[in-house]
Structures are given as structure tokens and as C-alpha cells.
Design a protein around this motif. Structure first.
Motif, PDB file in Angstrom:
ATOM      1  N   LEU A  17      75.118 -14.756   5.646  1.00 48.74           N
ATOM      2  CA  LEU A  17      73.444 -14.715   5.988  1.00 48.74           C
ATOM      3  C   LEU A  17      73.462 -14.414   7.568  1.00 48.74           C
ATOM      4  O   LEU A  17      74.091 -14.976   8.263  1.00 48.74           O
ATOM      5  N   PRO A  18      72.900 -13.289   7.906  1.00 44.00           N
ATOM      6  CA  PRO A  18      72.758 -13.088   9.464  1.00 44.00           C
ATOM      7  C   PRO A  18      71.649 -13.868  10.080  1.00 44.00           C
ATOM      8  O   PRO A  18      71.482 -13.769  11.486  1.00 44.00           O
ATOM      9  N   VAL A  19      70.770 -14.499   9.312  1.00 42.20           N
ATOM     10  CA  VAL A  19      69.793 -15.136  10.027  1.00 42.20           C
ATOM     11  C   VAL A  19      69.304 -16.387   9.187  1.00 42.20           C
ATOM     12  O   VAL A  19      69.454 -16.334   8.170  1.00 42.20           O
ATOM     13  N   ALA A  20      68.835 -17.240   9.890  1.00 38.86           N
ATOM     14  CA  ALA A  20      68.624 -18.633   9.152  1.00 38.86           C
ATOM     15  C   ALA A  20      67.413 -18.674   8.432  1.00 38.86           C
ATOM     16  O   ALA A  20      66.420 -18.148   8.895  1.00 38.86           O
ATOM     17  N   CYS A  21      67.501 -19.104   7.366  1.00 39.91           N
ATOM     18  CA  CYS A  21      66.174 -19.351   6.587  1.00 39.91           C
ATOM     19  C   CYS A  21      65.196 -20.766   6.910  1.00 39.91           C
ATOM     20  O   CYS A  21      66.024 -21.473   7.114  1.00 39.91           O
ATOM     21  N   LYS A  22      64.138 -20.618   7.058  1.00 46.11           N
ATOM     22  CA  LYS A  22      63.339 -21.736   7.521  1.00 46.11           C
ATOM     23  C   LYS A  22      62.238 -21.834   6.477  1.00 46.11           C
ATOM     24  O   LYS A  22      61.737 -20.961   5.788  1.00 46.11           O
ATOM     25  N   LEU A  23      61.558 -23.043   6.658  1.00 47.78           N
ATOM     26  CA  LEU A  23      60.276 -23.205   5.783  1.00 47.78           C
ATOM     27  C   LEU A  23      58.975 -22.711   6.664  1.00 47.78           C
ATOM     28  O   LEU A  23      58.840 -22.989   7.562  1.00 47.78           O
ATOM     29  N   GLY A  24      58.298 -22.055   5.925  1.00 50.53           N
ATOM     30  CA  GLY A  24      56.824 -21.650   6.549  1.00 50.53           C
ATOM     31  C   GLY A  24      56.790 -20.152   6.678  1.00 50.53           C
ATOM     32  O   GLY A  24      57.262 -19.521   5.711  1.00 50.53           O
ATOM     33  N   TYR A  25      56.026 -19.567   7.408  1.00 52.15           N
ATOM     34  CA  TYR A  25      55.570 -18.040   7.201  1.00 52.15           C
ATOM     35  C   TYR A  25      56.452 -17.433   8.350  1.00 52.15           C
ATOM     36  O   TYR A  25      56.997 -17.932   9.388  1.00 52.15           O
ATOM     37  N   LEU A  26      56.478 -16.129   8.408  1.00 55.37           N
ATOM     38  CA  LEU A  26      57.190 -15.249   9.486  1.00 55.37           C
ATOM     39  C   LEU A  26      56.591 -15.171  10.598  1.00 55.37           C
ATOM     40  O   LEU A  26      55.654 -15.420  10.871  1.00 55.37           O
ATOM     41  N   GLY A  27      57.556 -15.360  11.608  1.00 55.18           N
ATOM     42  CA  GLY A  27      57.383 -15.498  12.902  1.00 55.18           C
ATOM     43  C   GLY A  27      56.953 -14.180  13.561  1.00 55.18           C
ATOM     44  O   GLY A  27      57.067 -12.987  13.010  1.00 55.18           O
ATOM     45  N   VAL A  28      57.034 -13.887  14.907  1.00 54.71           N
ATOM     46  CA  VAL A  28      56.771 -12.701  15.520  1.00 54.71           C
ATOM     47  C   VAL A  28      58.076 -11.907  15.761  1.00 54.71           C
ATOM     48  O   VAL A  28      57.862 -10.491  15.908  1.00 54.71           O
TER      49      VAL A  28
END
Length: 128
Positions: A17-28
Motif C-alpha cells: 500500500l503506497p498511501v495510508a488509509c484513514k477514516l473520514g473524507y478525502l483531503g486536499v
């Protein structure tokens, strides 16, 4: 209940996985997230307060690289299709199954060149 957190942890346990998954909505900036969708419901409720539930979630990724998003979401989708167990850390749920309701698909592109792809899943769990 910690189901969404455990699902996010499962995604983050994937070695490529190249980017960590987070809870919530997409950032900028480039991001990978999971959040609940409408339509979740209690399927059956028991006298002791326990309930069987269907929970809808969306996994979204935003990047300027369409191929990167496609690769990441298909990798997550393939991993989640094989998911047989997911343990609660606070004993608030028992995992039954996870169903891919929509394979990865493109949702939008904006004027700055950001792509957003989505992957929809439905979890069947027992909530204590």
C-alpha cells in the motif's frame, strides 16, 4: 463499535500500500479513506440487545495518477474479497462477511488533474 477502525487497519496491513488509509473524507492532497455510506440497517434484533447488521462503506482514493488509484483500489478489492475474519479490539462485534458491492470505478476528475475512484463494500456483522 470499532468495526470501521479494524477494517481500516486491515487495509493498512497490506504490504504494498503506497498511501495510508484513514477514516473520514478525502483531503486536499493524495489520500485514501474509508467512510460509512447511507443505507446501513439492522437486519435482525435479539432480546439481549444483540443485532445483526448490514453496514455500507466506501473506500475512496484521490491522486493525480489514474493508474496508481486503479492499482491500489483493485489490490484492496482483491484482498477484501478474501477476508474471512476481522477481530474487534473491544468485543463490540463479530464479523460474518464482507461483500464487494461495486468494484473500483472512477467518480470524478477536477480542473487541477485530481482523479477520485471509489470502491463500495457491505459488511454483515453481529453487534453486541
Amino acid at each position: 463499535m470499532d468495526f470501521m477502525e479494524r477494517l481500516c487497519d486491515k487495509i493498512n496491513d497490506m504490504p504494498q500500500l503506497p498511501v495510508a488509509c484513514k477514516l473520514g473524507y478525502l483531503g486536499v492532497a493524495e489520500s485514501l479513506v474509508i467512510y460509512p455510506l447511507p443505507g446501513s440497517k439492522v437486519v435482525q434484533e435479539f432480546m439481549d440487545g444483540t443485532s445483526d447488521q448490514q453496514l455500507n462503506y466506501e473506500i475512496a482514493m484521490k491522486s493525480k495518477s489514474q493508474s496508481k488509484i486503479n492499482d491500489v483500489l483493485w489490490m484492496i478489492q482483491n484482498e477484501l474479497e478474501k477476508l474471512k475474519a476481522l477481530e474487534s479490539q473491544d468485543d463490540s462485534f463479530k464479523f460474518d462477511e464482507l461483500i464487494i458491492t461495486n468494484k473500483p470505478f472512477i467518480n470524478q476528475i477536477d480542473e487541477q488533474g485530481w482523479f477520485v475512484f471509489l470502491l463500495d463494500v457491505q459488511a454483515n456483522i453481529t453487534v453486541f
